[in-house]
Design a protein around this motif. Structure first.
Motif, PDB file in Angstrom:
ATOM      1  N   MET A 302       0.839  -1.302  -0.149  1.00 22.83           N
ATOM      2  CA  MET A 302       0.037  -0.059   0.109  1.00 22.83           C
ATOM      3  C   MET A 302       0.896   1.024  -0.086  1.00 22.83           C
ATOM      4  O   MET A 302       0.569   2.033  -0.641  1.00 22.83           O
ATOM      5  N   LYS A 303       1.864   1.321   0.719  1.00 18.88           N
ATOM      6  CA  LYS A 303       2.842   2.376   0.877  1.00 18.88           C
ATOM      7  C   LYS A 303       3.395   2.654  -0.536  1.00 18.88           C
ATOM      8  O   LYS A 303       3.700   3.692  -1.127  1.00 18.88           O
ATOM      9  N   GLU A 304       3.872   1.396  -1.259  1.00 21.71           N
ATOM     10  CA  GLU A 304       4.394   1.596  -2.435  1.00 21.71           C
ATOM     11  C   GLU A 304       3.411   2.259  -3.640  1.00 21.71           C
ATOM     12  O   GLU A 304       3.785   2.811  -4.475  1.00 21.71           O
ATOM     13  N   GLU A 305       2.047   1.654  -3.624  1.00 25.91           N
ATOM     14  CA  GLU A 305       1.103   2.091  -4.332  1.00 25.91           C
ATOM     15  C   GLU A 305       0.901   3.637  -4.445  1.00 25.91           C
ATOM     16  O   GLU A 305       0.667   4.249  -5.266  1.00 25.91           O
ATOM     17  N   GLY A 306       1.029   3.909  -2.881  1.00 27.94           N
ATOM     18  CA  GLY A 306       0.779   5.565  -2.608  1.00 27.94           C
ATOM     19  C   GLY A 306       1.807   6.380  -3.145  1.00 27.94           C
ATOM     20  O   GLY A 306       1.781   7.434  -3.809  1.00 27.94           O
ATOM     21  N   LYS A 308       3.748   5.603  -5.872  1.00 34.57           N
ATOM     22  CA  LYS A 308       3.720   5.364  -7.290  1.00 34.57           C
ATOM     23  C   LYS A 308       2.581   6.433  -7.638  1.00 34.57           C
ATOM     24  O   LYS A 308       2.743   7.110  -8.632  1.00 34.57           O
ATOM     25  N   ALA A 309       1.517   6.677  -6.868  1.00 33.55           N
ATOM     26  CA  ALA A 309       0.521   7.589  -7.248  1.00 33.55           C
ATOM     27  C   ALA A 309       1.023   9.058  -7.246  1.00 33.55           C
ATOM     28  O   ALA A 309       0.643   9.816  -8.062  1.00 33.55           O
ATOM     29  N   LEU A 310       1.820   9.259  -6.244  1.00 32.77           N
ATOM     30  CA  LEU A 310       2.463  10.603  -6.034  1.00 32.77           C
ATOM     31  C   LEU A 310       3.389  11.039  -6.924  1.00 32.77           C
ATOM     32  O   LEU A 310       3.583  12.094  -7.705  1.00 32.77           O
ATOM     33  N   PHE A 311       4.183   9.808  -7.307  1.00 30.68           N
ATOM     34  CA  PHE A 311       5.095   9.816  -8.619  1.00 30.68           C
ATOM     35  C   PHE A 311       4.433  10.127  -9.955  1.00 30.68           C
ATOM     36  O   PHE A 311       4.890  11.049 -10.755  1.00 30.68           O
ATOM     37  N   ASP A 312       3.406   9.595 -10.206  1.00 28.35           N
ATOM     38  CA  ASP A 312       2.825   9.734 -11.407  1.00 28.35           C
ATOM     39  C   ASP A 312       2.301  11.037 -11.475  1.00 28.35           C
ATOM     40  O   ASP A 312       2.037  11.656 -12.547  1.00 28.35           O
ATOM     41  N   ALA A 313       1.587  11.427 -10.297  1.00 25.14           N
ATOM     42  CA  ALA A 313       0.987  13.048 -10.369  1.00 25.14           C
ATOM     43  C   ALA A 313       2.272  13.845 -10.151  1.00 25.14           C
ATOM     44  O   ALA A 313       2.129  15.261 -10.462  1.00 25.14           O
ATOM     45  N   GLY A 314       3.554  13.643 -10.212  1.00 25.28           N
ATOM     46  CA  GLY A 314       4.615  14.699 -10.116  1.00 25.28           C
ATOM     47  C   GLY A 314       4.449  15.483  -8.797  1.00 25.28           C
ATOM     48  O   GLY A 314       5.005  16.557  -8.683  1.00 25.28           O
ATOM     49  N   LEU A 326      -2.807   7.021   1.155  1.00 23.16           N
ATOM     50  CA  LEU A 326      -3.042   6.899  -0.314  1.00 23.16           C
ATOM     51  C   LEU A 326      -3.208   5.465  -0.894  1.00 23.16           C
ATOM     52  O   LEU A 326      -4.137   5.196  -1.801  1.00 23.16           O
ATOM     53  N   GLY A 327      -2.296   4.864  -0.457  1.00 25.29           N
ATOM     54  CA  GLY A 327      -2.291   3.393  -0.858  1.00 25.29           C
ATOM     55  C   GLY A 327      -3.248   2.383  -0.500  1.00 25.29           C
ATOM     56  O   GLY A 327      -3.843   1.585  -1.149  1.00 25.29           O
ATOM     57  N   ARG A 328      -3.998   2.658   0.673  1.00 28.74           N
ATOM     58  CA  ARG A 328      -5.088   2.004   1.292  1.00 28.74           C
ATOM     59  C   ARG A 328      -6.257   2.467   0.320  1.00 28.74           C
ATOM     60  O   ARG A 328      -7.064   1.692   0.164  1.00 28.74           O
ATOM     61  N   LEU A 329      -6.187   3.436  -0.337  1.00 30.22           N
ATOM     62  CA  LEU A 329      -7.592   3.761  -1.251  1.00 30.22           C
ATOM     63  C   LEU A 329      -7.435   2.972  -2.343  1.00 30.22           C
ATOM     64  O   LEU A 329      -8.427   2.895  -3.014  1.00 30.22           O
ATOM     65  N   LYS A 330      -6.494   2.391  -2.680  1.00 36.05           N
ATOM     66  CA  LYS A 330      -6.609   1.295  -4.135  1.00 36.05           C
ATOM     67  C   LYS A 330      -7.606   0.121  -3.611  1.00 36.05           C
ATOM     68  O   LYS A 330      -8.315  -0.810  -4.423  1.00 36.05           O
ATOM     69  N   TYR A 331      -7.770  -0.189  -2.356  1.00 33.69           N
ATOM     70  CA  TYR A 331      -8.606  -1.134  -1.897  1.00 33.69           C
ATOM     71  C   TYR A 331     -10.003  -0.677  -1.256  1.00 33.69           C
ATOM     72  O   TYR A 331     -10.767  -1.195  -0.596  1.00 33.69           O
ATOM     73  N   ARG A 332     -10.155   0.576  -1.678  1.00 34.71           N
ATOM     74  CA  ARG A 332     -11.584   1.173  -1.092  1.00 34.71           C
ATOM     75  C   ARG A 332     -12.217   1.687  -2.374  1.00 34.71           C
ATOM     76  O   ARG A 332     -11.695   2.020  -3.388  1.00 34.71           O
ATOM     77  N   THR A 333     -13.751   1.385  -2.254  1.00 30.29           N
ATOM     78  CA  THR A 333     -14.511   1.664  -3.831  1.00 30.29           C
ATOM     79  C   THR A 333     -15.664   2.630  -3.280  1.00 30.29           C
ATOM     80  O   THR A 333     -15.937   2.678  -2.009  1.00 30.29           O
ATOM     81  N   GLN A 337     -16.584   2.471  -7.716  1.00 33.93           N
ATOM     82  CA  GLN A 337     -15.628   3.122  -8.250  1.00 33.93           C
ATOM     83  C   GLN A 337     -14.314   3.018  -7.242  1.00 33.93           C
ATOM     84  O   GLN A 337     -14.657   3.404  -6.366  1.00 33.93           O
ATOM     85  N   ASN A 338     -13.123   2.654  -7.983  1.00 34.08           N
ATOM     86  CA  ASN A 338     -12.050   2.659  -7.217  1.00 34.08           C
ATOM     87  C   ASN A 338     -11.485   4.028  -6.920  1.00 34.08           C
ATOM     88  O   ASN A 338     -11.218   4.978  -7.580  1.00 34.08           O
ATOM     89  N   VAL A 339     -11.338   4.096  -5.559  1.00 36.88           N
ATOM     90  CA  VAL A 339     -11.104   5.756  -4.982  1.00 36.88           C
ATOM     91  C   VAL A 339      -9.889   6.023  -5.450  1.00 36.88           C
ATOM     92  O   VAL A 339      -9.625   7.370  -5.583  1.00 36.88           O
ATOM     93  N   LEU A 340      -8.661   5.198  -5.411  1.00 39.99           N
ATOM     94  CA  LEU A 340      -7.422   5.722  -5.609  1.00 39.99           C
ATOM     95  C   LEU A 340      -7.624   6.130  -7.158  1.00 39.99           C
ATOM     96  O   LEU A 340      -6.925   7.130  -7.551  1.00 39.99           O
ATOM     97  N   GLN A 341      -7.998   5.265  -8.039  1.00 41.34           N
ATOM     98  CA  GLN A 341      -8.175   5.874  -9.414  1.00 41.34           C
ATOM     99  C   GLN A 341      -9.017   6.994  -9.550  1.00 41.34           C
ATOM    100  O   GLN A 341      -8.771   7.759 -10.446  1.00 41.34           O
ATOM    101  N   HIS A 342      -9.956   6.989  -8.900  1.00 42.00           N
ATOM    102  CA  HIS A 342     -10.770   8.067  -8.680  1.00 42.00           C
ATOM    103  C   HIS A 342     -10.087   9.563  -8.394  1.00 42.00           C
ATOM    104  O   HIS A 342      -9.906  10.577  -9.137  1.00 42.00           O
ATOM    105  N   SER A 343      -9.114   9.370  -7.362  1.00 39.38           N
ATOM    106  CA  SER A 343      -8.182  10.458  -6.758  1.00 39.38           C
ATOM    107  C   SER A 343      -7.304  10.869  -7.970  1.00 39.38           C
ATOM    108  O   SER A 343      -7.058  12.086  -8.129  1.00 39.38           O
ATOM    109  N   LYS A 344      -6.737   9.815  -8.602  1.00 40.57           N
ATOM    110  CA  LYS A 344      -5.717  10.128  -9.754  1.00 40.57           C
ATOM    111  C   LYS A 344      -6.661  11.010 -10.841  1.00 40.57           C
ATOM    112  O   LYS A 344      -5.870  11.792 -11.259  1.00 40.57           O
ATOM    113  N   GLU A 345      -7.708  10.720 -11.084  1.00 44.84           N
ATOM    114  CA  GLU A 345      -8.493  11.329 -12.310  1.00 44.84           C
ATOM    115  C   GLU A 345      -8.712  12.585 -11.847  1.00 44.84           C
ATOM    116  O   GLU A 345      -8.516  13.610 -12.552  1.00 44.84           O
TER     117      GLU A 345
END
Length: 523
Positions: A302-306, A308-314, A326-333, A337-345
């Motif tokens: 989850m930490k790595e996912e978070g 990665k999301a920060l890196f992708d967003a710059g 943020l990584g925990r949001l990958k496993y929340r809907t 709708q996946n919350v992490l994917q929604h946050s990135k969008e």
């Protein structure tokens, strides 16, 4: 004899030498005298030439000086002539200005005298008007008394009727003006907003992950089902107790179903079961060991996912705990709708719109990525996820404008910055995209009923219909109670009440319909 001859030769030689010496002396003296004379002549000639040349130079210098003096005199005379002409012109202008000033002074004097005469005349007229006003006031008072006697109304009653009529007229004109201004503003704003939002959505092509409350684990063969159940069901009970999810083993070929509302626990159970199947050793002790190991791996994942999301967003300089949340949001809907994917969008949408509006691009993306941070712990803490997210952001030293935008993105508080408004817009766009979210039939029906009841609560509404899956409501009004101008005001009032009393994804279009029928019968 011989000796005498020698002496004779010697004497003759000496004599010859003396003669030659004397002859050489006289020759040299003569040569020197001649050379001296020539030198004196050359010197004299050089002096004469120098005197002649000096006379020539002197004469030339005198001529040049005369020419220069003549040229300077000519230039001076020309310049003096030009200066005299300019002075003459200035003198004429000054004389003309003085004459004009004299004429203006005369005109002003005449006007002052005329004004004095007019003042006297006006004073006299004011006196006459004052007398006439008194007479008119008396006549008006007399007419008012006559009108009161004829109409049977007092002055206050007549004033109230007149004010009522004026109020109705002003409301009518104000409604027409509001309708026109709103139409113009809406047309201009819709065009610009459509451009910005369209550009943002075009640049953001993010897939949505729709998840359910179950996960499926594929088995290499149906024989593994017995090993998962274990003797008297001890393996399956140990797995359910360790993970907190239900393990369903039915007739589905080569598959086991994991059921649970917590996506994190369900993912831990799925990974643990896959490891047990791969290892082959399935018993209660091994199950507990694998589950504990998987939980630690999930924290790291989850930490790595978070990150990665920060890196992708710059984005940089964010607290490590925020990355883990943020990584925990990958496993929340949310509505599937996946919350992490929604946050990135939302981050991409906010960044694009902020760039178009010349706002801080990086700050907008930071707000978009963190706006649903509270959903990572909302099931553990009391309160709305917007308020929880703002508190978490403050806890980890995020700037106050970011915390405010997070707290205001669902209008829990009034937005005070343009970025907070952009967060609301981007969140609504991401949630309202086709296929982005799902909601249960019961929730959907309740929302439509609430929408229709809000419209029906207004006076003059005959019937309201929610259409387009709740994205539009059409309101039929009674034509004898609601005018065309009042229909525009009614649409705006319904819109405000919907915004205040209903939660909905995207936007809802309110259409007020006023029907006028003219009926005649041909006999």
């Amino acid at each position: 004899m011989q000796q005498e001859s020698v002496l004779t030769y010697i004497g003759m030689a000496g004599l010859g030498a003396v003669v030659f010496f004397m002859l050489g002396y006289f020759i040299r003296k003569r040569y020197a005298t001649k050379k001296l004379r020539n030198a004196e002549e050359r010197a004299k000639k050089t002096m004469e030439n120098a005197v002649i040349e000096a006379d020539k130079i002197k004469h030339g210098a005198e001529l040049q000086a005369k020419d220069l003096l003549l040229k300077m005199r000519t230039e001076f005379e020309h310049e003096s002539k030009v200066r005299r002409q300019e002075l003459n012109v200035l003198e004429k202008r000054l004389i003309q200005k003085e004459e004009n000033l004299d004429r203006k002074v005369d005109i002003i004097d005449r006007k002052e005298k005329e004004f004095e005469r007019r003042d006297l005349s006006l004073i006299e007229k004011e006196k006459q008007m004052h007398l006439k006003d008194k007479a008119l006031d008396a006549l008006v008072q007399e007419e008012k008394e006559k009108l009161q006697r004829v109409s049977g109304m007092t002055k206050d009653e007549a004033r109230n009727i007149l004010l009522k009529r004026l109020e109705d007229d002003v409301k009518q004109e104000a409604a027409i003006m509001v309708q026109r201004v709103e139409a113009e503003a809406r047309e201009k704003a819709d065009k610009e907003a459509r451009k910005i939002v369209g550009l943002a959505i075009q640049k953001c092509a993010v897939e949505h992950t729709v998840e359910t409350t179950v996960s499926v684990v594929h088995l290499p063969s149906d024989e593994m089902k017995g090993r998962i159940i274990g003797r008297e069901g001890r393996n399956i009970r140990a797995l359910e107790i360790a993970t907190g999810v239900d393990v369903i083993i039915d007739d589905t070929p080569e598959a086991v179903i994991l059921s649970g509302f917590d996506p994190v626990k369900r993912e831990i159970a799925k990974r643990s079961l896959e490891k047990l199947l791969e290892d082959g050793r399935i018993h209660p002790g091994r199950i507990e060991e694998v589950v504990e190991k998987t939980k630690k791996e999930m924290e790291t994942s989850m930490k790595e996912e978070g990150e990665k999301a920060l890196f992708d967003a710059g984005l940089h300089g964010i607290h490590p705990e925020v990355a883990k949340l943020l990584g925990r949001l990958k496993y929340r809907t949310s509505y599937g709708q996946n919350v992490l994917q929604h946050s990135k969008e939302v981050a991409y949408l906010m960044g694009t719109m902020a760039n178009e509006l010349k706002l801080d691009f990086t700050l907008a993306k930071r707000i978009g990525l963190l706006h649903d941070l509270g959903k990572a712990v909302s099931h553990e803490v009391e309160g709305t996820h917007a308020k929880i997210g703002a508190d978490l952001a403050r806890k980890y030293n995020e700037p106050e404008n970011i915390c405010h935008a997070i707290e205001a993105h669902h209008q829990d508080i009034e937005p005070k910055t343009l970025l907070a408004v952009l967060a609301q817009a981007a969140d609504a766009i991401s949630a309202a995209r086709p296929g982005a979210r799902r909601e249960t039939l019961e929730t959907y029906v309740k929302r439509l009923e609430k929408l229709e009841s809000i419209a029906d609560s207004f006076k003059g509404v005959e019937k309201a219909y929610a259409i387009q899956a709740g994205r539009e409501i059409r309101v039929m009004v009674q034509p004898d109670k609601i005018s065309d101008a009042q229909a525009a005001v009614l649409a705006r009032d319904i819109t405000k009440k919907i915004e205040e009393g209903l939660e909905y994804p995207g936007q809802i279009k309110v259409t007020v319909i006023r029907e006028t029928r003219a009926i005649e019968y041909a006999k």
